[in-house]
Write a protein that holds these residues in place. Structure first.
Motif, PDB file in Angstrom:
ATOM      1  N   SER A   1      41.400  48.784  44.000  1.00  0.00           N
ATOM      2  CA  SER A   1      41.295  50.122  44.991  1.00  0.00           C
ATOM      3  C   SER A   1      42.732  50.159  45.624  1.00  0.00           C
ATOM      4  CB  SER A   1      40.136  49.982  45.856  1.00  0.00           C
ATOM      5  OG  SER A   1      40.173  48.666  46.677  1.00  0.00           O
ATOM      6  N   GLY A   2      43.494  49.114  45.489  1.00  0.00           N
ATOM      7  CA  GLY A   2      44.709  49.070  45.977  1.00  0.00           C
ATOM      8  C   GLY A   2      45.825  49.414  44.992  1.00  0.00           C
ATOM      9  N   PHE A   3      45.481  49.799  43.446  1.00  0.00           N
ATOM     10  CA  PHE A   3      46.383  50.238  42.721  1.00  0.00           C
ATOM     11  C   PHE A   3      46.765  51.721  42.801  1.00  0.00           C
ATOM     12  CE2 PHE A   3      44.936  47.079  39.291  1.00  0.00           C
ATOM     13  CZ  PHE A   3      45.296  45.844  40.050  1.00  0.00           C
ATOM     14  N   ASP A   4      48.125  51.904  42.251  1.00  0.00           N
ATOM     15  CA  ASP A   4      48.562  53.134  42.082  1.00  0.00           C
ATOM     16  C   ASP A   4      48.929  53.502  40.676  1.00  0.00           C
ATOM     17  OD1 ASP A   4      48.488  54.125  44.820  1.00  0.00           O
ATOM     18  OD2 ASP A   4      50.274  52.725  45.222  1.00  0.00           O
ATOM     19  N   PRO A   5      49.071  54.800  40.384  1.00  0.00           N
ATOM     20  CA  PRO A   5      49.382  55.427  38.951  1.00  0.00           C
ATOM     21  C   PRO A   5      50.841  54.645  38.646  1.00  0.00           C
ATOM     22  CG  PRO A   5      48.498  57.153  40.107  1.00  0.00           C
ATOM     23  CD  PRO A   5      48.879  56.073  40.978  1.00  0.00           C
ATOM     24  N   ARG A   6      51.294  53.925  37.404  1.00  0.00           N
ATOM     25  CA  ARG A   6      52.759  53.427  37.250  1.00  0.00           C
ATOM     26  C   ARG A   6      52.958  54.047  35.857  1.00  0.00           C
ATOM     27  NH1 ARG A   6      54.013  51.505  41.797  1.00  0.00           N
ATOM     28  NH2 ARG A   6      52.420  50.240  42.712  1.00  0.00           N
ATOM     29  N   ALA A   7      52.492  54.578  35.100  1.00  0.00           N
ATOM     30  CA  ALA A   7      52.863  55.189  33.854  1.00  0.00           C
ATOM     31  C   ALA A   7      51.727  56.226  33.407  1.00  0.00           C
ATOM     32  CB  ALA A   7      53.310  54.306  32.854  1.00  0.00           C
ATOM     33  N   GLU A   8      52.062  57.241  32.671  1.00  0.00           N
ATOM     34  CA  GLU A   8      51.317  57.857  31.599  1.00  0.00           C
ATOM     35  C   GLU A   8      52.189  58.498  30.547  1.00  0.00           C
ATOM     36  OE1 GLU A   8      48.974  62.334  32.106  1.00  0.00           O
ATOM     37  OE2 GLU A   8      49.902  61.563  33.941  1.00  0.00           O
ATOM     38  N   LEU A   9      51.452  58.291  29.407  1.00  0.00           N
ATOM     39  CA  LEU A   9      51.875  58.639  27.967  1.00  0.00           C
ATOM     40  C   LEU A   9      51.030  59.788  27.663  1.00  0.00           C
ATOM     41  CD1 LEU A   9      52.973  55.609  28.623  1.00  0.00           C
ATOM     42  CD2 LEU A   9      52.791  55.273  26.191  1.00  0.00           C
ATOM     43  N   PRO A  10      51.744  60.518  26.737  1.00  0.00           N
ATOM     44  CA  PRO A  10      50.907  61.706  26.154  1.00  0.00           C
ATOM     45  C   PRO A  10      50.330  61.211  24.991  1.00  0.00           C
ATOM     46  CG  PRO A  10      53.472  62.167  25.872  1.00  0.00           C
ATOM     47  CD  PRO A  10      53.185  61.123  26.950  1.00  0.00           C
TER      48      PRO A  10
ATOM     49  N   TYR B   1      35.279  51.664  41.838  1.00  0.00           N
ATOM     50  CA  TYR B   1      36.569  52.463  42.153  1.00  0.00           C
ATOM     51  C   TYR B   1      36.852  52.975  40.833  1.00  0.00           C
ATOM     52  CZ  TYR B   1      40.729  53.733  44.380  1.00  0.00           C
ATOM     53  OH  TYR B   1      41.819  54.471  44.768  1.00  0.00           O
ATOM     54  N   ASP B   2      37.096  54.079  41.113  1.00  0.00           N
ATOM     55  CA  ASP B   2      37.724  54.949  40.001  1.00  0.00           C
ATOM     56  C   ASP B   2      39.107  55.252  40.110  1.00  0.00           C
ATOM     57  OD1 ASP B   2      38.412  56.997  37.901  1.00  0.00           O
ATOM     58  OD2 ASP B   2      36.610  58.233  38.079  1.00  0.00           O
ATOM     59  N   THR B   3      39.994  54.464  39.419  1.00  0.00           N
ATOM     60  CA  THR B   3      41.564  54.616  39.611  1.00  0.00           C
ATOM     61  C   THR B   3      42.167  56.095  39.263  1.00  0.00           C
ATOM     62  OG1 THR B   3      41.927  53.902  37.396  1.00  0.00           O
ATOM     63  CG2 THR B   3      42.227  52.361  39.583  1.00  0.00           C
ATOM     64  N   ALA B   4      41.395  56.731  38.247  1.00  0.00           N
ATOM     65  CA  ALA B   4      41.924  58.138  37.812  1.00  0.00           C
ATOM     66  C   ALA B   4      41.757  59.241  39.024  1.00  0.00           C
ATOM     67  CB  ALA B   4      40.921  58.531  36.747  1.00  0.00           C
ATOM     68  N   GLU B   5      40.686  58.937  39.774  1.00  0.00           N
ATOM     69  CA  GLU B   5      40.326  59.948  40.829  1.00  0.00           C
ATOM     70  C   GLU B   5      40.653  59.436  42.242  1.00  0.00           C
ATOM     71  OE1 GLU B   5      36.437  61.775  40.457  1.00  0.00           O
ATOM     72  OE2 GLU B   5      36.784  62.356  38.466  1.00  0.00           O
ATOM     73  N   ALA B   6      41.340  58.091  42.417  1.00  0.00           N
ATOM     74  CA  ALA B   6      41.496  57.389  43.494  1.00  0.00           C
ATOM     75  C   ALA B   6      40.579  57.364  44.512  1.00  0.00           C
ATOM     76  CB  ALA B   6      42.778  57.816  43.930  1.00  0.00           C
ATOM     77  N   GLY B   7      39.328  57.170  44.102  1.00  0.00           N
ATOM     78  CA  GLY B   7      38.127  57.022  45.042  1.00  0.00           C
ATOM     79  C   GLY B   7      36.989  56.288  44.423  1.00  0.00           C
ATOM     80  N   PHE B   8      36.061  56.078  45.381  1.00  0.00           N
ATOM     81  CA  PHE B   8      35.037  55.133  45.203  1.00  0.00           C
ATOM     82  C   PHE B   8      33.764  55.809  44.475  1.00  0.00           C
ATOM     83  CE2 PHE B   8      37.105  53.092  48.518  1.00  0.00           C
ATOM     84  CZ  PHE B   8      37.167  51.587  48.067  1.00  0.00           C
ATOM     85  N   PHE B   9      32.716  55.426  43.730  1.00  0.00           N
ATOM     86  CA  PHE B   9      31.623  56.069  43.314  1.00  0.00           C
ATOM     87  C   PHE B   9      30.307  55.179  43.819  1.00  0.00           C
ATOM     88  CE2 PHE B   9      33.353  54.048  39.771  1.00  0.00           C
ATOM     89  CZ  PHE B   9      32.165  53.304  39.178  1.00  0.00           C
ATOM     90  N   HIS B  10      29.188  55.691  43.649  1.00  0.00           N
ATOM     91  CA  HIS B  10      28.008  54.949  44.243  1.00  0.00           C
ATOM     92  C   HIS B  10      27.146  54.631  42.787  1.00  0.00           C
ATOM     93  CE1 HIS B  10      23.675  55.017  46.253  1.00  0.00           C
ATOM     94  NE2 HIS B  10      24.278  53.873  45.922  1.00  0.00           N
ATOM     95  N   ARG B  11      26.909  53.283  43.081  1.00  0.00           N
ATOM     96  CA  ARG B  11      26.047  52.838  41.968  1.00  0.00           C
ATOM     97  C   ARG B  11      25.390  51.730  42.741  1.00  0.00           C
ATOM     98  NH1 ARG B  11      29.750  48.761  41.196  1.00  0.00           N
ATOM     99  NH2 ARG B  11      30.966  49.084  39.584  1.00  0.00           N
ATOM    100  N   GLU B  12      24.055  51.297  41.932  1.00  0.00           N
ATOM    101  CA  GLU B  12      23.212  50.289  42.622  1.00  0.00           C
ATOM    102  C   GLU B  12      22.948  49.360  41.574  1.00  0.00           C
ATOM    103  OE1 GLU B  12      22.063  49.676  45.521  1.00  0.00           O
ATOM    104  OE2 GLU B  12      22.675  51.489  46.681  1.00  0.00           O
ATOM    105  N   LEU B  13      23.561  47.941  41.817  1.00  0.00           N
ATOM    106  CA  LEU B  13      23.066  46.743  41.019  1.00  0.00           C
ATOM    107  C   LEU B  13      21.942  45.890  41.461  1.00  0.00           C
ATOM    108  CD1 LEU B  13      26.721  45.593  40.088  1.00  0.00           C
ATOM    109  CD2 LEU B  13      25.276  47.173  38.734  1.00  0.00           C
ATOM    110  N   PRO B  14      21.265  45.175  40.738  1.00  0.00           N
ATOM    111  CA  PRO B  14      20.109  44.502  41.219  1.00  0.00           C
ATOM    112  C   PRO B  14      20.882  43.446  41.879  1.00  0.00           C
ATOM    113  CG  PRO B  14      20.557  44.029  38.975  1.00  0.00           C
ATOM    114  CD  PRO B  14      21.300  45.281  39.117  1.00  0.00           C
TER     115      PRO B  14
END
Length: 452
Positions: free
Chosen positions: A185-194, A356-369
């Motif tokens: 969650s503290g990461f930023d985009p560093r590179a993008e390759l086609p 945490y989804d780095t592509a969308e820079a946001g959290f998503f909800h899931r439930e683990l046991p």
């Protein structure tokens, strides 16, 4: 009725009876699942068509391959069970390597789905031999029907159907899920390759090469070096990206994420995301091949905060398997400020309740046991810190310093703008790179910054 239990090193499930095939009836026993409406004995999450069959099948196989691989000190290992979450407009399939140093996730997005969402929720499924063989036969023109339900991940091809039952979730995975979302969650985009550059870069890696390498921008691509520098992305063990290789024929882009580094930086974690038609295949790599995410200690600060724990309980009740959790909106609904909401999300992440989804820079909800009562047992530094605080072993010398007495000696903790330091061997060896030591945690508890 089946129930979930916690036994030994794994947090798993029990079943009322084994699954069986009687005549033409395949009976699958289930322990239920978690949905937006609460626990369900026989939930159904999704049924329908994966519109891009070949890349979806290949990527699911890649997630399964990670789950059965031990990258550090390789040796035979058993199949593991990917976690599947239906967030309404997408399906997320997650796994960890047996050594817990590689996290994999396949996000099947709305453009690749054509079917009905019955409920949102989380389950876990076993992808073993028979299912893998069925997926391997899926071609570009084959229809691929997917059902995620109470007890099955069913894949139907022109050759027939295969159904696999759910199996236990290892405790190290639970710890790894918590650690990886806090770290990334503290990461930023560093590179993008086609696409073409992505193929060239990944095929050019020497997957048998050991040690910590760095990828630095070079024109439209990336160049591998042995030393870090501004803009570099850590790549510890290039072979840990090899599950991306079978997906290259579908690749549209490759993106790399990581923290800011300098020429003096040590190894750090990184995220590598391969864009596929209508989906994303993501790998998070630990800082070194011998280090598993389950032991990084990034969650300890979050676990040691009273206010965040209280806020997390409040925000947790507001989550409903959203594909993207908006901290500001949650803060408004909960009546707290956005900063507290973000701290609470980190706390929820330590229980595996958000990713945490780095592509969308946001959290998503899931439930683990995940059993909250086991948090301390799974984090011995936190357990030892609480004991030191309760035994009166911490003396606050000033607002920014403390003395901590242990059976092994006395240690000095200092707090500053860049965090905390300690005179113990752990801090000297890791400089905070693997989470706080027990002395720092104990001092924070006594200072009133930590834990119940």
């Amino acid at each position: 009725m089946a129930s979930s239990t916690v036994t030994g090193p794994a947090q798993g499930y029990t079943y009322s009876r084994p699954s069986e095939l009687a005549g033409d009836l395949l009976g699958l026993s289930t322990s239920g699942g978690t949905t937006a409406a609460g626990p369900r004995e026989h939930p159904r999450f999704f049924s329908g068509l994966l519109t891009r069959a070949a890349p979806a099948a290949a990527a699911l196989l890649a997630v399964a391959d990670v789950a059965q691989t031990r990258y550090h000190q390789p040796r035979p290992t058993s199949f593991r069970d990917p976690v599947v979450t239906c967030n309404g407009d997408r399906l997320r399939m997650e796994s960890f390597s047996a050594c817990c140093g590689v996290y994999a996730r396949l996000d099947v997005l709305q453009p690749a789905l054509d079917g009905e969402v019955h409920e949102r929720g989380t389950t876990n499924v076993d992808v073993n031999g028979p299912l893998r063989e069925a997926l391997a036969r899926v071609g570009g023109d084959d229809p691929l029907h997917l059902a995620v339900g109470a007890d099955e991940l069913a894949v139907t091809t022109l050759d027939g159907a295969v159904v696999e039952k759910k199996v236990p979730l290892p405790e190290r995975w639970l710890r790894g899920f918590a650690e990886v979302q806090v770290i990334t969650s503290g990461f930023d985009p560093r590179a993008e390759l086609p696409g073409p550059e992505a193929v060239r870069f990944l095929r050019g890696l020497r997957t048998g090469q050991a040690g910590v390498l760095w990828a630095v921008p070079a024109g439209r691509g990336l160049r591998i070096t042995s030393r870090p520098g501004p803009g570099a992305v850590c790549l510890a063990g290039p072979g840990r990206l090899r599950t991306m290789l079978p997906l290259l024929r579908f690749a549209r882009a490759l993106r790399a994420y990581g923290p800011a580094v300098t020429a003096r930086s040590g190894p750090v974690a990184s995220v590598w995301e391969l864009e596929l038609p209508g989906m994303r295949y993501v790998l998070a790599l630990s800082p070194e091949t011998h280090r598993g995410f389950s032991g990084e200690g990034a969650v300890l600060d979050a676990l040691a905060t009273d206010e965040a724990a209280d806020d997390a309980e409040l925000l947790g009740a507001l989550l409903s398997f959203e594909p993207r959790v908006e901290p500001d909106l949650l803060a408004e609904r909960a009546g707290i400020d956005p900063g507290r909401a973000r701290a609470a999300l980190t706390q929820l992440g330590t229980a595996g309740r958000v990713g945490y989804d780095t592509a969308e820079a946001g959290f998503f909800h899931r439930e683990l046991p995940y059993d909250p009562e086991r948090v301390t047992a799974m984090n011995p530094r936190l357990r030892d810190a609480r004991a030191l605080a309760e035994q009166g072993r911490v003396t606050l010398d000033a607002q920014d310093a403390a003395a901590v007495e242990t059976d092994g000696g006395s240690y000095r903790v200092r707090f500053g703008g860049d965090g905390a330091s300690c005179t113990c061997r752990w801090w000297t060896d890791h400089r905070g790179g693997r989470g706080p030591c027990k002395h720092v945690l104990a001092a924070r508890i006594v200072r009133g910054e930590a834990v119940r």
